[in-house]
Structures are given as C-alpha cells and as structure tokens.
Design an enzyme around this catalytic site. Structure first.
Site, PDB file in Angstrom:
ATOM      1  N   SER A  10      62.484  61.788  57.727  1.00 41.63           N
ATOM      2  CA  SER A  10      61.902  63.125  57.671  1.00 41.63           C
ATOM      3  C   SER A  10      62.773  64.069  58.480  1.00 41.63           C
ATOM      4  O   SER A  10      63.357  63.678  59.487  1.00 41.63           O
ATOM      5  CB  SER A  10      60.485  63.091  58.236  1.00 41.63           C
ATOM      6  OG  SER A  10      60.112  64.374  58.712  1.00 41.63           O
ATOM      7  N   LYS A  67      59.801  59.004  61.382  1.00 41.41           N
ATOM      8  CA  LYS A  67      59.412  58.587  60.031  1.00 41.41           C
ATOM      9  C   LYS A  67      60.487  57.777  59.303  1.00 41.41           C
ATOM     10  O   LYS A  67      61.665  58.099  59.323  1.00 41.41           O
ATOM     11  CB  LYS A  67      59.099  59.819  59.163  1.00 41.41           C
ATOM     12  CG  LYS A  67      57.909  60.638  59.607  1.00 41.41           C
ATOM     13  CD  LYS A  67      56.567  59.936  59.433  1.00 41.41           C
ATOM     14  CE  LYS A  67      56.235  59.604  58.003  1.00 41.41           C
ATOM     15  NZ  LYS A  67      55.607  60.664  57.261  1.00 41.41           N
ATOM     16  N   SER A 107      73.998  71.334  20.084  1.00 37.54           N
ATOM     17  CA  SER A 107      73.446  70.124  20.686  1.00 37.54           C
ATOM     18  C   SER A 107      74.535  69.292  21.354  1.00 37.54           C
ATOM     19  O   SER A 107      74.245  68.267  21.966  1.00 37.54           O
ATOM     20  CB  SER A 107      72.733  69.277  19.629  1.00 37.54           C
ATOM     21  OG  SER A 107      73.620  68.943  18.571  1.00 37.54           O
ATOM     22  N   ASN A 150      60.401  56.715  55.432  1.00 37.59           N
ATOM     23  CA  ASN A 150      59.543  56.902  54.258  1.00 37.59           C
ATOM     24  C   ASN A 150      59.979  56.074  53.046  1.00 37.59           C
ATOM     25  O   ASN A 150      61.167  55.892  52.818  1.00 37.59           O
ATOM     26  CB  ASN A 150      59.530  58.381  53.861  1.00 37.59           C
ATOM     27  CG  ASN A 150      58.889  59.251  54.923  1.00 37.59           C
ATOM     28  OD1 ASN A 150      57.972  58.818  55.624  1.00 37.59           O
ATOM     29  ND2 ASN A 150      59.389  60.461  55.074  1.00 37.59           N
ATOM     30  N   TYR A 204      64.786  65.785   6.451  1.00 36.07           N
ATOM     31  CA  TYR A 204      65.359  66.243   7.717  1.00 36.07           C
ATOM     32  C   TYR A 204      64.967  67.698   7.998  1.00 36.07           C
ATOM     33  O   TYR A 204      64.988  68.553   7.118  1.00 36.07           O
ATOM     34  CB  TYR A 204      66.900  66.125   7.706  1.00 36.07           C
ATOM     35  CG  TYR A 204      67.498  66.633   9.004  1.00 36.07           C
ATOM     36  CD1 TYR A 204      67.569  65.816  10.129  1.00 36.07           C
ATOM     37  CD2 TYR A 204      67.928  67.948   9.136  1.00 36.07           C
ATOM     38  CE1 TYR A 204      68.069  66.277  11.333  1.00 36.07           C
ATOM     39  CE2 TYR A 204      68.432  68.429  10.342  1.00 36.07           C
ATOM     40  CZ  TYR A 204      68.498  67.588  11.438  1.00 36.07           C
ATOM     41  OH  TYR A 204      68.974  68.057  12.629  1.00 36.07           O
ATOM     42  N   THR A 241      40.335  43.838  44.299  1.00 38.47           N
ATOM     43  CA  THR A 241      39.807  44.542  43.132  1.00 38.47           C
ATOM     44  C   THR A 241      39.157  45.799  43.709  1.00 38.47           C
ATOM     45  O   THR A 241      38.634  45.759  44.829  1.00 38.47           O
ATOM     46  CB  THR A 241      38.753  43.717  42.361  1.00 38.47           C
ATOM     47  OG1 THR A 241      37.632  43.494  43.212  1.00 38.47           O
ATOM     48  CG2 THR A 241      39.311  42.375  41.890  1.00 38.47           C
ATOM     49  N   HIS A 242      39.260  46.905  42.991  1.00 31.08           N
ATOM     50  CA  HIS A 242      38.761  48.197  43.505  1.00 31.08           C
ATOM     51  C   HIS A 242      39.442  48.577  44.827  1.00 31.08           C
ATOM     52  O   HIS A 242      38.855  49.297  45.644  1.00 31.08           O
ATOM     53  CB  HIS A 242      37.245  48.184  43.711  1.00 31.08           C
ATOM     54  CG  HIS A 242      36.473  47.608  42.571  1.00 31.08           C
ATOM     55  ND1 HIS A 242      35.976  48.360  41.534  1.00 31.08           N
ATOM     56  CD2 HIS A 242      36.142  46.318  42.301  1.00 31.08           C
ATOM     57  CE1 HIS A 242      35.346  47.566  40.678  1.00 31.08           C
ATOM     58  NE2 HIS A 242      35.443  46.318  41.117  1.00 31.08           N
ATOM     59  N   LYS A 256      66.619  64.166  21.114  1.00 26.78           N
ATOM     60  CA  LYS A 256      67.555  63.503  22.023  1.00 26.78           C
ATOM     61  C   LYS A 256      67.296  63.741  23.512  1.00 26.78           C
ATOM     62  O   LYS A 256      67.317  62.769  24.285  1.00 26.78           O
ATOM     63  CB  LYS A 256      68.985  63.858  21.648  1.00 26.78           C
ATOM     64  CG  LYS A 256      69.419  63.126  20.396  1.00 26.78           C
ATOM     65  CD  LYS A 256      70.620  63.752  19.744  1.00 26.78           C
ATOM     66  CE  LYS A 256      70.529  63.651  18.239  1.00 26.78           C
ATOM     67  NZ  LYS A 256      69.495  64.555  17.631  1.00 26.78           N
ATOM     68  N   GLU A 274      58.211  55.920  45.955  1.00 26.21           N
ATOM     69  CA  GLU A 274      57.439  57.101  45.546  1.00 26.21           C
ATOM     70  C   GLU A 274      58.048  57.757  44.309  1.00 26.21           C
ATOM     71  O   GLU A 274      57.332  58.220  43.414  1.00 26.21           O
ATOM     72  CB  GLU A 274      57.375  58.114  46.692  1.00 26.21           C
ATOM     73  CG  GLU A 274      56.542  57.638  47.863  1.00 26.21           C
ATOM     74  CD  GLU A 274      56.694  58.566  49.055  1.00 26.21           C
ATOM     75  OE1 GLU A 274      55.791  59.365  49.305  1.00 26.21           O
ATOM     76  OE2 GLU A 274      57.739  58.498  49.731  1.00 26.21           O
ATOM     77  N   ASN A 283      72.671  64.349   8.199  1.00 30.23           N
ATOM     78  CA  ASN A 283      71.296  63.869   8.317  1.00 30.23           C
ATOM     79  C   ASN A 283      71.220  62.343   8.393  1.00 30.23           C
ATOM     80  O   ASN A 283      70.503  61.789   9.223  1.00 30.23           O
ATOM     81  CB  ASN A 283      70.452  64.390   7.159  1.00 30.23           C
ATOM     82  CG  ASN A 283      70.414  65.914   7.118  1.00 30.23           C
ATOM     83  OD1 ASN A 283      70.854  66.566   8.077  1.00 30.23           O
ATOM     84  ND2 ASN A 283      69.916  66.484   6.036  1.00 30.23           N
TER      85      ASN A 283
HETATM   86  N1  ARG Z   1      72.753  67.957  15.487  1.00 33.53           N
HETATM   87  C1  ARG Z   1      71.884  67.582  14.446  1.00 33.53           C
HETATM   88  C2  ARG Z   1      70.755  66.707  14.988  1.00 33.53           C
HETATM   89  O1  ARG Z   1      70.897  66.190  16.010  1.00 33.53           O
HETATM   90  C3  ARG Z   1      72.638  66.826  13.403  1.00 33.53           C
HETATM   91  C4  ARG Z   1      72.096  66.976  12.017  1.00 33.53           C
HETATM   92  C5  ARG Z   1      72.227  68.362  11.568  1.00 33.53           C
HETATM   93  N2  ARG Z   1      72.016  68.507  10.159  1.00 33.53           N
HETATM   94  C6  ARG Z   1      71.929  69.672   9.591  1.00 33.53           C
HETATM   95  N3  ARG Z   1      71.804  69.731   8.336  1.00 33.53           N
HETATM   96  N4  ARG Z   1      71.955  70.775  10.308  1.00 33.53           N
HETATM   97  O2  ARG Z   1      69.720  66.577  14.365  1.00 33.53           O
END
Ligand code: ARG
Length: 459
Positions: free
Chosen positions: A278, A284, A24, A286, A318, A156-157, A326, A291, A111
């Site tokens: 464009s 154009k 991650s 735009n 957890y 309205t509408h 994330k 948008e 965790n």
């Molecule tokens: N990268 C993990 C997360 O974002 C951190 C926690 C991981 N904990 C574990 N016991 N593997 O959730």
C-alpha cells in the site's frame, strides 16, 4: 480511391472518419499468421484444380511467407486505409509479385476468409488455454502429498461445517478445471469445420476442392451450408463461454485464498513476489493478484454478454457487425490466459500455516456430524440422532469445551448407545478418518484420487 479492393464502382474517395470508424486492422492484425496459412492452402488448391499455374502458386506462397516474416520482425507497415488484416496482406502480395497476386482472391470472399482465419485462431487459443489449465491442475496435484497431513475446516455458507483434508480441497479445483478442459475439447470439434469455399454467401461457380483445403489446414470437415458458414460465430461464443466458466472457477479459488490469507483466518502465507503493498499503510501486504483474478472475471463475462448482444437478431449471412466479434474474443482469451499463468505459481508457492490451522481446528464442533452417524450406525433414527447431538453441542458450548471434552456421563445420559467408545470418533482427525464413501475426504479415498490425478492430467 483506386487503392481500395472494392474501388471500381466508387467515384468518391472514402471519408477519413469512415476509414477510422470501419477499420479493424488495429485489432485483427493478430490473425495474420492464420490468414497467411489459410491463403497458402487456398493457393495450393487453386493450383491443383487449374485456376492458377504451379508457378503462380509458388510465387504466391513465397510472397506470403516473406510477408509473414516482415510482420513477425515488425517491419510491416499497417495503415487504416487498408481496413483489415486481409486487405493488408493481399495488397502487400500484389505490391511484391504484381498481377499474379491479384489471382489469390479467386473463389474467395473476405466473408469466408475471416470465418476461416478466426476458426484457426480459436483452435490455437483452445490449445493454449488447455495447456495452461493442465499446468494449474499440476500445481494443485504437486502439493497434495506434502499437504496430506493438513486438515482444514470445510465450509458451507462460509460457516465451519466438517473437517476435510487439504488435498481434498486441491483436487476439488482439479475437477472443476477438468470439466473446463472437456468443454474446450468439445468446443474444438465444432470449431474445426472449414468455412472457406463458401465465398461471399452462396458458394462459387468455380471448380474448387474444399476437401483439399480442409486437409491442408487440418480441419476435420467442411461446412455444409455457405449461408450458415459465413454468418456463424457460435464457435466464438462457445469458446468465450468456456473461458467465462474458467474465470468463474478461478474467482472462487481466488476468493477462498484471499479469505484464507487474512489475519482473521491466517491459514495461508502467499508468496511476497505475488503480493503488492500500500502507498499509505506501510505494513500492508495485499493479495492484489488474487483480487484481480477475481475482478477480471467481470471482463470475461462481459465479453460473453457483448457477443450475445452482437449476434442477436442478426440476419443471414455476413453483416459488418460481425467484425465486432474480435475485441471481446481477444480480451477474454488474454485475460484468462494471464490469470492462469499467475494462478499456477501462486498455487505452487503458497505455504500453509500448519500451526495456526491446527490450533483452531477444534473450534466449531466439526465432528458433530460424525457423532450423529456413529449413532445412526447403532440403530438410532437420523432425526433422533440429529436432535440428540444438537443438544450435546449446546452443552459443550455452554461449558466452553469441545464435544470430546464432555464427560462420559453426559453421553450416557443422552443415549444408552453412547459409551466410552464414542471418544474414538470425536475430534477432527478421527472424523476425517471415519469417512468412507467414494468421493469423500477419507484419507484412503483422497490418496487414491491423488494417484488418479497424477496419471490423468497429461493423459
Ligand atoms: N474485417 C472484416 C471482419 O472482420 C472482414 C470481412 C469484411 N467483409 C466485407 N464484406 N466487408 O468481419
């Protein structure tokens, strides 16, 4: 295999594909500053309760500060073998200060660590969005005085309904964004509770002082249940919901201004610096920014849906699934922040085509409702007045004129209460002037609202 923080029990190295799949750090590196801040507070607490010495604490704090600098200056090496941002920072600390670094993770688990980092990050995120919402409100308020002479058709509408002052429109958006700010501030109260000290799921047998950590990190309170604290991501969903509603409000405004900038409406001139052209049609110009503000709302609502599906039926406490919180959180935040940063200058720099608006304001019998209310004030029942004005509108349509152009005898025939005084309420300007209820588009009320908003935004 000994490189892993959890290497002890394993006799086989991790498959490369597993490392790629489970990492991650490619996205959670954004938590580095909050992770380091939380680790410093944690170390200071460990020293105070005697789990490490003051000298060890100093070395840890020093090491973490240097790592933060390295990351900030782009000198820090990330590798998916170290999985996430927490492992990277801890490993870098151990490389730097040796065995003392191996004490930082005392009475802590990733965790409760990630839950803490994320709350710190969301707290900052709330403050950043709030600041930009205030900036957008300011842009609307700042143009109110100059636009006070402009009457727009209210819809309205998407059909012409009644005339309203342009600042009445601008302040309507201020109200919506104010509710968004209130929601964010309410959300912030629930974000601001410290999970750290919950450890993996059950708490710890070590004599920690969670209140001290809460105070150092400016949390208002400490989480009361370790199982809940390590599994809870409600605050992420709440924040993203608030962002989704901001995005929805922005999309309404964007849609309105896209329409108003068309040749068909011709109400607005968008600043060219905020438009694009464009590649095939040379003429154009735009409204792409508007948008995309409208279109990007889909991503933010999508992020909220992703998070709901993610937490649905997830058992306590957890689970690794939670790592997937994330990307949608960061994307929703980035998207709304960028939209707000473009919305404010667009609001400030767009000009109203006063002549085009005025020229066509008389179309659509925007004063019909005021005429009906004029009759009601003279004792005519509402239903009767409604039908009667409807017939007068039909006459005006047949003759291709405005209500104000109908001869007096038409009004007299329609109802004995209609005499030459009726002309005093006809026409969009007089219809606006006639408005008197609190919250209406009556000039006195709008002026008072402008004053209120001037004081309110940064209050
Ligand atoms: N990268 C993990 C997360 O974002 C951190 C926690 C991981 N904990 C574990 N016991 N593997 O959730």
């Amino acid at each position: 295999m000994s490189d892993k923080a959890w290497g002890g029990v394993f006799s086989e190295a991790t498959d490369r594909r597993v490392e790629e799949f489970t990492e991650s750090v490619s996205f959670d590196r954004r938590l580095y500053a909050h992770d380091i801040a939380a680790s410093i507070a944690h170390a200071q607490m460990l020293a105070k309760v005697g789990l490490i010495t003051d000298e060890e604490c100093q070395k840890i704090v020093q090491g973490l500060s240097e790592i933060r600098q390295e990351i900030e200056q782009g000198r820090f090496a990330f590798s998916i073998q170290l999985e996430d941002i927490h492992m990277h920072i801890e490993k870098a600390l151990i490389d730097r200060i040796g065995d003392i670094g191996r004490k930082l993770h005392t009475a802590r688990s990733r965790n409760d660590q990630v839950a803490t980092d994320l709350r710190l990050w969301v707290r900052d995120g709330i403050d950043q969005i709030d600041q930009r919402l205030a900036g957008l409100q300011q842009a609307f308020v700042d143009r109110c005085d100059a636009d006070l002479d402009v009457i727009l058709p209210g819809y309205t509408h998407t059909q012409r309904a009644q005339p309203v002052l342009a600042p009445h429109y601008w302040l309507a958006y201020c109200e919506k964004f104010q509710r968004d700010r209130e929601r964010l501030s309410d959300c912030r109260r629930r974000v601001n509770e410290l999970p750290l000290g919950s450890a993996a799921l059950a708490g710890t047998s070590l004599p920690i002082d969670r209140h001290m950590v809460a105070e150092l990190l400016a949390f208002d309170s400490i989480a009361a249940n370790s199982l809940d604290a390590t599994s809870d991501r409600d605050f992420v969903l709440e924040f993203v919901f608030d962002l989704a509603l901001v995005a929805a409000h922005l999309s309404t405004w964007a849609e309105e201004w896209i329409l108003w900038s068309t040749t068909e409406f011709g109400f607005l001139q968008l600043p060219q610096a905020f438009c694009t052209g464009s590649s095939i049609m040379p003429q154009k110009v735009n409204p792409d920014v508007l948008e995309l503000i409208r279109g990007k709302t889909a991503r933010v609502v999508g992020a909220l849906t992703t998070l709901f599906v993610l937490i649905k039926a997830l058992p306590l406490a957890y689970n690794r699934d939670l790592q997937e919180d994330k990307p949608p959180l960061f994307d929703a935040f980035d998207t709304v922040k960028a939209s707000l940063e473009l919305a404010a200058p667009l609001v400030a720099q767009t000009t109203l085509n006063r002549a085009a608006i005025a020229e066509r304001l008389d179309r659509g019998h925007l004063d019909a409702t005021t005429l009906m209310e004029y009759l009601i004030q003279r004792g005519v029942p509402q239903r009767t007045a409604h039908g009667l004005v409807g017939r007068l509108v039909r006459k005006a349509m047949e003759q291709g004129c405005r209500l104000a152009d109908l001869p007096l005898q038409e009004f007299r025939q329609a109802h004995p209460e209609l005499d030459e005084e009726v002309y005093a309420v006809l026409g969009p300007h007089r219809a606006v002037q006639a408005m008197r209820s609190h919250g209406s588009t009556g000039p006195e009320h709008v002026r008072r609202q402008i004053e209120t908003w001037r004081r309110r935004i940064h209050g």
